[in-house]
Design an enzyme around this catalytic site. Structure first.
Site: not given
Ligand code: NAD
Length: 492
Positions: A178, A231, A233-235, A253, A287, A388
């Protein structure tokens, strides 16, 4: 706009959902123009895709395909990405606003990831271990985990997808991906390329839709064995909870608030240049962005001034214009979030050295732009130093002693990455050893490559992607013991 793309889900080897009544409009963050309208999946499509992946894994054909054959398919995907690099780079820039030059670089990295795991596929054999029983064989083998749910973010849509798809396929798993609902286009394109490369039906499935519906179904389903999530941290925390329903394997991650320590004895120009690259690339939506500068007091003022002078000349604009250095943020919602984050910094007493607001340039008014921002006079308790922001914002703190710099660098719930700039090799190594993060760069920032593991200490995540550890995430380890001369025990 004709993208020449299957704007559909891909389930069990078929493109489906084109006529769905539920749709989502994908927009270009530079000008808010519609790029595409895609079907919006929910639990129904997620369940269908999971069932296809489950059935395909359980019938055993793909997991028992010789690893060399699976590796050849993964390598073929790399070749197709290289063939279609320009189209993919254009799609990525349309969808994210990043410069095409950066997207081209991403596509090279992505092909490299598929190539690396294609070559590694048949080099993950098991081992014979010493047995305490005479006339016996004791071996350790690596098997695919099963059905993998893979959830990706919007900042590096295809790069993050490649870190998950390539090792999962190389090791014989089946999967449902997804992508972020905001940026699905390059992931759709790569599913077309995977089909062309010969990935069998049911092995790799794609469902477009939101996290609360499709993502939640993936993390809660009892038919999914592993969730790999990148994605916020809260998710990540939510997913840990839902994934616990059937004790899924988890690879997370999450975010970062990455310190970059600049000593007075560093190469000044190099450190300025890398500090800027480390944070303003892709408007700070990385990130691993080095958003937390920790600068030795004796050079602090001069360093901040040098940063400000360079930032004054940054060219913001359309990622498709050759002279653009920084594009927009991803969405109106994210722009508002960054704006509030900066406002909180001002209220807490940090001083805006440059930026701190939206640009006034009339040509940028239709896009989600925020000016590159430098905060000085920052202290570790401020939210701009701890949280962040995921935007083009650097905070600068001062230190006088090496131990103080390390302490400041570690004063975070995150532990993704960090940097040290100094010409004293011993000092650099001492700091790197004490910095609690998954990657430490010395006289470098933001460099990663397929054979180096990537992931976080502390709340930045669980597990590692890339490198040999990236393949281990997708395998279970089994011990098989065979007694070649069994005898009754006669205990009972
Ligand atoms: P996000 O957590 O809002 O969303 C990430 C993904 O999770 C999306 O596909 C979203 O639809 C999905 N999602 C949201 N709620 C969900 C749920 N309840 N259950 C399952 N899936 C759910 O993050 P974002 O805003 O898309 O991305 C930014 C974040 O990603 C930043 O915090 C960034 O640091 C992190 N990130 C980390 C790395 C790493 O390698 N550590 C790399 C890239 C991005």
């Amino acid at each position: 706009m004709d993208l020449n793309l299957n704007l559909q889900h891909y389930i069990n080897g078929k493109w489906v959902g084109a006529n769905s009544e539920r749709t989502r409009t994908i927009i270009n963050p530079f000008n808010q123009e519609t790029i595409a309208v895609v079907p919006e999946g929910d639990e129904t499509e997620a369940k269908e895709a999971i069932a296809a992946a489950r059935e395909t894994f359980d019938n055993g054909e793909w997991p028992s395909t010789p690893a060399t054959e699976r590796g050849a398919i993964v390598t073929k995907i790399a070749e197709l990405i290289e063939r279609d690099k320009e189209e993919l780079a254009n799609l990525e820039s349309l969808d994210t606003g990043k410069t095409v030059e950066e997207s081209r670089g991403d596509m090279e990295d992505i092909a490299g990831v598929f190539r690396y795991y294609g070559e590694l596929a048949d080099k993950n054999g098991g081992e014979l271990i010493d047995s305490p029983v005479p006339n016996s064989i004791s071996k350790v083998v690596h098997e695919p985990v099963g059905v993998c749910g893979q959830i990706t973010p919007w900042n590096y849509p295809l790069l993050q997808a490649s870190w998950k798809l390539a090792p999962a396929l190389a090791t014989g798993n089946t999967l449902v991906m997804k992508p972020s609902e905001i940026t699905p286009l390059t992931t759709i394109k790569v599913f077309e390329l995977m089909e062309e490369a010969g990935v069998p039906a049911g092995v790799a499935n794609l469902v477009l839709g939101a996290g609360a519906t499709v993502g939640n179904e993936l993390s809660s389903s009892h038919d999914v064995d592993l969730i790999s999530f990148t994605g916020g941290i809260e998710t990540g925390k939510k997913i840990m909870q839902t994934a616990s329903t059937n004790v899924k394997k988890l690879a997370l991650e999450l975010g970062g608030k990455n310190p970059n320590v600049i000593f007075a004895d560093a190469d000044f120009e190099l450190a300025v240049d890398q500090a800027l690259n480390g944070v303003f690339f892709h408007a700070g939506q990385i990130c691993s962005a080095g958003t937390r500068l920790i600068v030795e007091e004796s050079i602090h003022d001069e360093f901040v001034q040098a940063l400000v002078e360079r930032v004054k000349n940054f060219k913001l604009g359309n990622g498709f214009d050759e002279d653009t250095q920084m594009g927009p943020l991803i969405s109106a919602e994210h722009l508002e979030k960054v704006e509030k984050y900066v406002q909180a910094g001002i209220e807490e007493g940090a001083t805006v050295a440059i930026g701190g607001k939206r640009p006034e340039d009339p040509e940028l008014q239709n896009g989600f732009f925020f000016l590159p921002t430098i905060f000085k006079d920052c202290t570790t308790d401020m939210s701009v130093v701890q949280d962040e922001g995921f935007g083009p914002v650097i905070t600068v703190e001062k230190f006088t002693k090496e131990e103080e710099a390390v302490k400041l660098a570690n004063d975070s719930i995150y532990g993704l990455a960090g940097g040290v700039f100094t010409n004293d090799i011993a000092k650099a190594e001492r700091c790197a050893a004490k910095m609690r993060m998954g990657t430490v760069w010395i006289n470098e920032f933001n460099l990663y490559f397929p054979h180096a593991p990537w992931g976080g200490f502390k709340q930045s995540g669980i597990g590692r992607e890339l490198g040999k550890l990236g393949i281990e995430e997708y395998t279970e380890t089994k011990h098989i013991f065979q007694n070649l001369k069994p005898e009754p025990i006669n205990w009972f």
